[in-house]
Design a protein around this motif. Structure first.
Motif, PDB file in Angstrom:
ATOM      1  N   SER A  56      -4.281  12.802  10.200  1.00 15.20           N
ATOM      2  CA  SER A  56      -4.440  11.333  10.286  1.00 15.20           C
ATOM      3  C   SER A  56      -3.188  10.644   9.750  1.00 15.20           C
ATOM      4  CB  SER A  56      -5.697  10.870   9.549  1.00 15.20           C
ATOM      5  OG  SER A  56      -5.537  11.012   8.164  1.00 15.20           O
ATOM      6  N   ALA A  57      -2.540  11.251   8.758  1.00 18.78           N
ATOM      7  CA  ALA A  57      -1.309  10.659   8.211  1.00 18.78           C
ATOM      8  C   ALA A  57      -0.211  10.637   9.282  1.00 18.78           C
ATOM      9  CB  ALA A  57      -0.842  11.456   6.989  1.00 18.78           C
ATOM     10  N   HIS A  58      -0.104  11.720  10.048  1.00 16.84           N
ATOM     11  CA  HIS A  58       0.925  11.761  11.094  1.00 16.84           C
ATOM     12  C   HIS A  58       0.704  10.676  12.140  1.00 16.84           C
ATOM     13  CE1 HIS A  58       3.790  14.884  10.325  1.00 16.84           C
ATOM     14  NE2 HIS A  58       2.824  15.567   9.744  1.00 16.84           N
ATOM     15  N   LYS A  59      -0.559  10.532  12.531  1.00 14.79           N
ATOM     16  CA  LYS A  59      -0.869   9.510  13.553  1.00 14.79           C
ATOM     17  C   LYS A  59      -0.494   8.129  13.034  1.00 14.79           C
ATOM     18  CE  LYS A  59      -4.645  11.578  16.066  1.00 14.79           C
ATOM     19  NZ  LYS A  59      -6.023  11.849  15.741  1.00 14.79           N
ATOM     20  N   ALA A  60      -0.919   7.837  11.812  1.00 15.15           N
ATOM     21  CA  ALA A  60      -0.680   6.499  11.251  1.00 15.15           C
ATOM     22  C   ALA A  60       0.817   6.259  11.039  1.00 15.15           C
ATOM     23  CB  ALA A  60      -1.422   6.361   9.919  1.00 15.15           C
ATOM     24  N   GLN A  61       1.531   7.313  10.644  1.00 15.92           N
ATOM     25  CA  GLN A  61       2.957   7.144  10.312  1.00 15.92           C
ATOM     26  C   GLN A  61       3.771   6.670  11.508  1.00 15.92           C
ATOM     27  OE1 GLN A  61       5.907   9.362  11.020  1.00 15.92           O
ATOM     28  NE2 GLN A  61       7.171   7.948   9.814  1.00 15.92           N
ATOM     29  N   LYS A  62       3.435   7.201  12.685  1.00 17.04           N
ATOM     30  CA  LYS A  62       4.231   6.846  13.872  1.00 17.04           C
ATOM     31  C   LYS A  62       4.212   5.337  14.099  1.00 17.04           C
ATOM     32  CE  LYS A  62       4.864  11.120  15.897  1.00 17.04           C
ATOM     33  NZ  LYS A  62       4.388  11.805  14.714  1.00 17.04           N
ATOM     34  N   LYS A  63       3.014   4.732  13.996  1.00 19.37           N
ATOM     35  CA  LYS A  63       2.899   3.286  14.216  1.00 19.37           C
ATOM     36  C   LYS A  63       3.519   2.511  13.056  1.00 19.37           C
ATOM     37  CE  LYS A  63      -1.188   2.941  17.084  1.00 19.37           C
ATOM     38  NZ  LYS A  63      -2.634   2.889  16.944  1.00 19.37           N
ATOM     39  N   TRP A  64       3.283   3.005  11.873  1.00 22.00           N
ATOM     40  CA  TRP A  64       3.781   2.337  10.657  1.00 22.00           C
ATOM     41  C   TRP A  64       5.306   2.223  10.687  1.00 22.00           C
ATOM     42  CZ3 TRP A  64       2.184  -0.605   6.816  1.00 22.00           C
ATOM     43  CH2 TRP A  64       2.794  -0.579   5.563  1.00 22.00           C
ATOM     44  N   ALA A  65       5.953   3.308  11.120  1.00 24.80           N
ATOM     45  CA  ALA A  65       7.424   3.315  11.144  1.00 24.80           C
ATOM     46  C   ALA A  65       7.954   2.283  12.140  1.00 24.80           C
ATOM     47  CB  ALA A  65       7.933   4.710  11.489  1.00 24.80           C
ATOM     48  N   TYR A  75       2.087  -5.719   2.993  1.00 25.07           N
ATOM     49  CA  TYR A  75       1.004  -4.824   2.516  1.00 25.07           C
ATOM     50  C   TYR A  75       1.265  -4.388   1.070  1.00 25.07           C
ATOM     51  CZ  TYR A  75      -0.829  -4.093   7.278  1.00 25.07           C
ATOM     52  OH  TYR A  75      -1.390  -4.242   8.511  1.00 25.07           O
ATOM     53  N   LEU A  76       2.520  -4.034   0.808  1.00 27.39           N
ATOM     54  CA  LEU A  76       2.814  -3.533  -0.547  1.00 27.39           C
ATOM     55  C   LEU A  76       2.665  -4.632  -1.604  1.00 27.39           C
ATOM     56  CD1 LEU A  76       4.695  -1.204   1.219  1.00 27.39           C
ATOM     57  CD2 LEU A  76       4.828  -0.490  -1.134  1.00 27.39           C
ATOM     58  N   ALA A 175       7.918   5.652  -0.559  1.00 26.62           N
ATOM     59  CA  ALA A 175       7.589   6.352   0.691  1.00 26.62           C
ATOM     60  C   ALA A 175       7.082   5.343   1.722  1.00 26.62           C
ATOM     61  CB  ALA A 175       6.532   7.425   0.426  1.00 26.62           C
ATOM     62  N   LEU A 176       6.151   4.494   1.292  1.00 31.76           N
ATOM     63  CA  LEU A 176       5.510   3.581   2.253  1.00 31.76           C
ATOM     64  C   LEU A 176       6.464   2.501   2.746  1.00 31.76           C
ATOM     65  CD1 LEU A 176       2.049   3.229   0.477  1.00 31.76           C
ATOM     66  CD2 LEU A 176       2.509   4.416   2.638  1.00 31.76           C
ATOM     67  N   ILE A 177       7.230   1.908   1.846  1.00 30.99           N
ATOM     68  CA  ILE A 177       8.084   0.800   2.294  1.00 30.99           C
ATOM     69  C   ILE A 177       9.106   1.305   3.310  1.00 30.99           C
ATOM     70  CG2 ILE A 177       9.845   0.913   0.436  1.00 30.99           C
ATOM     71  CD1 ILE A 177       8.422  -2.284   2.010  1.00 30.99           C
ATOM     72  N   SER A 178       9.482   2.584   3.184  1.00 29.49           N
ATOM     73  CA  SER A 178      10.498   3.065   4.118  1.00 29.49           C
ATOM     74  C   SER A 178       9.897   3.713   5.364  1.00 29.49           C
ATOM     75  CB  SER A 178      11.508   3.970   3.402  1.00 29.49           C
ATOM     76  OG  SER A 178      10.858   4.872   2.585  1.00 29.49           O
ATOM     77  N   GLY A 179       8.586   3.549   5.565  1.00 31.75           N
ATOM     78  CA  GLY A 179       8.000   3.951   6.854  1.00 31.75           C
ATOM     79  C   GLY A 179       7.331   5.317   6.882  1.00 31.75           C
ATOM     80  N   ASN A 180       7.110   5.911   5.711  1.00 31.79           N
ATOM     81  CA  ASN A 180       6.425   7.210   5.667  1.00 31.79           C
ATOM     82  C   ASN A 180       4.925   7.023   5.459  1.00 31.79           C
ATOM     83  OD1 ASN A 180       8.793   9.251   5.303  1.00 31.79           O
ATOM     84  ND2 ASN A 180       9.222   7.635   3.815  1.00 31.79           N
ATOM     85  N   GLY A 209      -5.460   5.945   7.511  1.00 28.32           N
ATOM     86  CA  GLY A 209      -4.786   7.240   7.607  1.00 28.32           C
ATOM     87  C   GLY A 209      -3.400   7.276   6.990  1.00 28.32           C
ATOM     88  N   LEU A 210      -2.870   6.102   6.672  1.00 28.53           N
ATOM     89  CA  LEU A 210      -1.499   6.064   6.163  1.00 28.53           C
ATOM     90  C   LEU A 210      -1.383   6.709   4.783  1.00 28.53           C
ATOM     91  CD1 LEU A 210       1.217   4.940   7.091  1.00 28.53           C
ATOM     92  CD2 LEU A 210       0.755   2.918   5.722  1.00 28.53           C
ATOM     93  N   VAL A 211      -2.418   6.484   3.967  1.00 29.37           N
ATOM     94  CA  VAL A 211      -2.442   7.115   2.644  1.00 29.37           C
ATOM     95  C   VAL A 211      -3.771   7.834   2.510  1.00 29.37           C
ATOM     96  CG1 VAL A 211      -2.452   6.716   0.150  1.00 29.37           C
ATOM     97  CG2 VAL A 211      -1.010   5.300   1.629  1.00 29.37           C
ATOM     98  N   ASN A 212      -3.718   9.079   2.128  1.00 28.53           N
ATOM     99  CA  ASN A 212      -4.949   9.852   1.906  1.00 28.53           C
ATOM    100  C   ASN A 212      -4.875  10.448   0.516  1.00 28.53           C
ATOM    101  OD1 ASN A 212      -6.164  10.111   4.843  1.00 28.53           O
ATOM    102  ND2 ASN A 212      -3.962  10.401   4.998  1.00 28.53           N
ATOM    103  N   ILE A 213      -5.995  10.407  -0.208  1.00 31.38           N
ATOM    104  CA  ILE A 213      -5.976  11.049  -1.529  1.00 31.38           C
ATOM    105  C   ILE A 213      -6.801  12.324  -1.437  1.00 31.38           C
ATOM    106  CG2 ILE A 213      -7.848   9.573  -2.472  1.00 31.38           C
ATOM    107  CD1 ILE A 213      -6.438   9.827  -5.198  1.00 31.38           C
ATOM    108  N   VAL A 214      -6.169  13.426  -1.793  1.00 32.69           N
ATOM    109  CA  VAL A 214      -6.856  14.714  -1.710  1.00 32.69           C
ATOM    110  C   VAL A 214      -7.034  15.259  -3.119  1.00 32.69           C
ATOM    111  CG1 VAL A 214      -6.042  15.194   0.628  1.00 32.69           C
ATOM    112  CG2 VAL A 214      -4.645  15.947  -1.258  1.00 32.69           C
ATOM    113  N   THR A 215      -8.294  15.459  -3.485  1.00 29.42           N
ATOM    114  CA  THR A 215      -8.579  15.994  -4.818  1.00 29.42           C
ATOM    115  C   THR A 215      -9.167  17.381  -4.629  1.00 29.42           C
ATOM    116  OG1 THR A 215     -10.755  14.929  -4.688  1.00 29.42           O
ATOM    117  CG2 THR A 215      -9.037  13.748  -5.887  1.00 29.42           C
ATOM    118  N   GLY A 216      -8.799  18.271  -5.508  1.00 32.12           N
ATOM    119  CA  GLY A 216      -9.385  19.598  -5.325  1.00 32.12           C
ATOM    120  C   GLY A 216      -8.824  20.601  -6.303  1.00 32.12           C
TER     121      GLY A 216
END
Ligand code: NAD
Length: 484
Positions: A56-65, A75-76, A175-180, A209-216
């Motif tokens: 989902s991050a990859h999909k969102a990143q393309k549009k975000w960039a 947003y920031l 990361a986000l401001i520069s399009g990642n 999808g742009l930011v995901n938090i993974v805990t584990g």
């Protein structure tokens, strides 16, 4: 003390813009280092859920960039505002989860909002460049290179426990401001604070999808994330052993590592001892020394050592020790193992002949501020990072000896030099094998727009707002071949 399992909330993880329970059906207990109670549970997510997050991050990143910098900035800014709105709630969680005083926890949240805003402003003022071919022999003016910075893709952000919000946002914002896009894996102890920070980000309505938090569990998702083909860059802050292990696994992707330290405070014979002592104490003992840039050894000239140790003793004994809820400077360490480790360093030093000036008292994971004098190079505490309130004093008889011992360390984060002689200060600073040298001040990370660099075992690459943006982008060259 009884364990209060029943009322502790269970937090969800954040996948593709939604809060979810893991398919694993399993959670991880988060225990407060001073309440000694479970304050919440976080999801122990599966490898499949990691795959989904990265996809989902990859999909969102393309549009975000493709969005404009101004759009991303809005947003920031909103995220920074939401953090400020939530400062009381988030600070309470930081305090309970990592045992930091409420005042420092609040400062961390506000500093994070400031960090995000400054990052936006820095990015708005970073420009590409262009060059013409004719400056190289045989080259032509009709060849024009346009050099821009482009995002790397999906950034894996792994911060440590001690600044669970600030050090996470120090990765997310650039990361986000520069399009990642970002996959954020918080430290296990620090996960709830990280989740709260993402709640603020969720309120700012970033694209799904742009930011995901993974805990584990590290054992299930740690290596899996680091080796994942969908990760394009890793920004890691944590211990040297973890960082080196991670670097070996990561292979050929860009990495920034901010690791451990053993910052020396060098006190020359001509130093203002009162001022030096005050800086050393705040450098060594605030938040119980659980700071990468804490002063972790004092290298003092033998002629002023007795006097300095006397002042340090007097001032250390005035430090408040106890619960972060009471605003204490010295608080229980993050867990019992950490306290055992610090105690092991103290015991080893005493066994080998160090003198306990003050401290060496322990109550569970609360280690009282401890000053050890007559520390010698055969003792572990001369070299190892306690990440706790135990400070060794090594007596030296010249600048050269101080420099030699300072540089013999495997670490190279920062160093402090205390002296009234600015020429000597520079001469010592020039010889220090560290990322930064502080003259007449404690070692510390901020202000956050300064470059922050660890060398040797203390890291690789640079952070600091401008440098972080650079590390999360790459140069892309487009060459115009004009015909006229
Ligand atoms: N140089 C700096 O900027 C800086 C700043 C703060 C802390 N630190 C260092 O961090 C250390 C203390 O923090 P810590 O105890 O959280 O460090 P740590 O190395 O135990 O953990 C750091 C992070 O790595 C994660 N991790 C652990 N194993 C992993 C794996 N196999 N794969 C992926 N991730 C994994 C942890 O969950 C955590 O998020 C100290 O050494 C301190 O000096 C450095």
């Amino acid at each position: 003390m009884t364990t209060n399992v029943l009322i502790s909330p269970t937090y969800e993880f954040y996948l593709n813009g939604e809060w979810k329970e893991s398919q694993s059906g399993q959670t991880i207990d988060i225990k407060s280092p001073y309440l000694h109670e479970i304050i919440g549970k976080v999801q122990a997510i599966t490898k499949e859920e990691v795959d989904e997050a990265i996809c989902s991050a990859h999909k969102a990143q393309k549009k975000w960039a493709e969005t404009s910098l101004q759009q991303r900035a809005s947003y920031l800014y909103k995220w920074a505002d939401e953090l400020v709105n939530m400062q009381d709630e988030i600070a309470e969680v930081i305090m309970q989860e990592v045992g930091k005083s409420l005042k420092d926890s609040k400062n961390e949240v506000v500093r994070t909002a400031d960090f995000i805003r400054y990052t936006v402003e820095e990015a708005l003022h970073m420009h590409g460049e262009s060059m013409k071919g004719d400056s190289f022999p045989g080259g032509s003016k009709s060849k024009v290179a346009i050099i821009e910075r482009v995002p790397l893709g999906v950034v894996l952000a792994i911060p440590p426990f001690n600044y669970p919000v600030n050090l996470a946002a120090a990765k997310l914002a650039p990361a986000l401001i520069s399009g990642n896009a970002v996959i954020f894996k918080p430290a296990t102890q620090g996960s709830i604070s990280g989740i709260k920070m993402i709640e603020a980000l969720h309120k700012a309505e970033f694209p799904k999808g742009l930011v995901n938090i993974v805990t584990g569990r590290g054992s299930v998702i740690g290596d899996y994330l680091v080796e994942h083909k969908g990760i394009d860059m890793i920004s890691f802050t944590g211990g040297t052993n973890t960082g080196v292990r991670l670097a070996k696994k990561a292979g050929m992707i860009p990495l920034v590592l901010e690791l451990g330290g053993k910052d020396p405070g060098i006190v020359r014979e001509d130093a203002d001892l009162e001022k030096a002592a005050q800086q050393i104490i705040s450098g060594a003992f605030s938040y119980s020394g659980q700071r990468c840039t804490a002063i972790k050894r004092v290298l003092v000239h033998v002629n002023v050592a007795d006097e300095l140790v006397g002042i340090l003793k007097e001032e250390i004994e005035k430090l408040s020790v106890g619960s972060p809820e009471e605003g204490s400077t010295v608080v229980p360490l993050i867990d019992d193992q950490s306290a055992d480790f610090v105690q092991g360093l103290i015991d080893d030093a005493i066994e080998k002949g160090a003198t306990v000036v003050t401290g060496n008292k322990r109550d569970r994971n609360l280690i009282y501020p401890t000053l050890l004098d007559q520390v010698t190079e055969d003792m572990r505490i001369a070299w190892e990072e306690p990440f706790g309130p135990a400070l060794p004093v090594i007596r030296v008889s010249s600048d050269e000896e101080a420099i030699k011992i300072a540089n013999k360390s495997e670490f190279g984060l920062q160093a402090s030099v205390f002296t009234k002689d600015i020429n000597k200060a520079f001469s010592i600073a020039n010889k220090m094998e560290t990322g930064s040298v502080q003259i007449n001040g404690r070692t510390e990370r901020g202000p956050d727009h300064f470059p922050f660099i660890g060398v040797k075992g203390s890291g690789m690459g640079a952070q600091g707002i401008h440098k972080s943006i650079e590390s999360m982008t790459r140069e892309k060259v487009t060459v115009l071949n004009l015909t006229d």
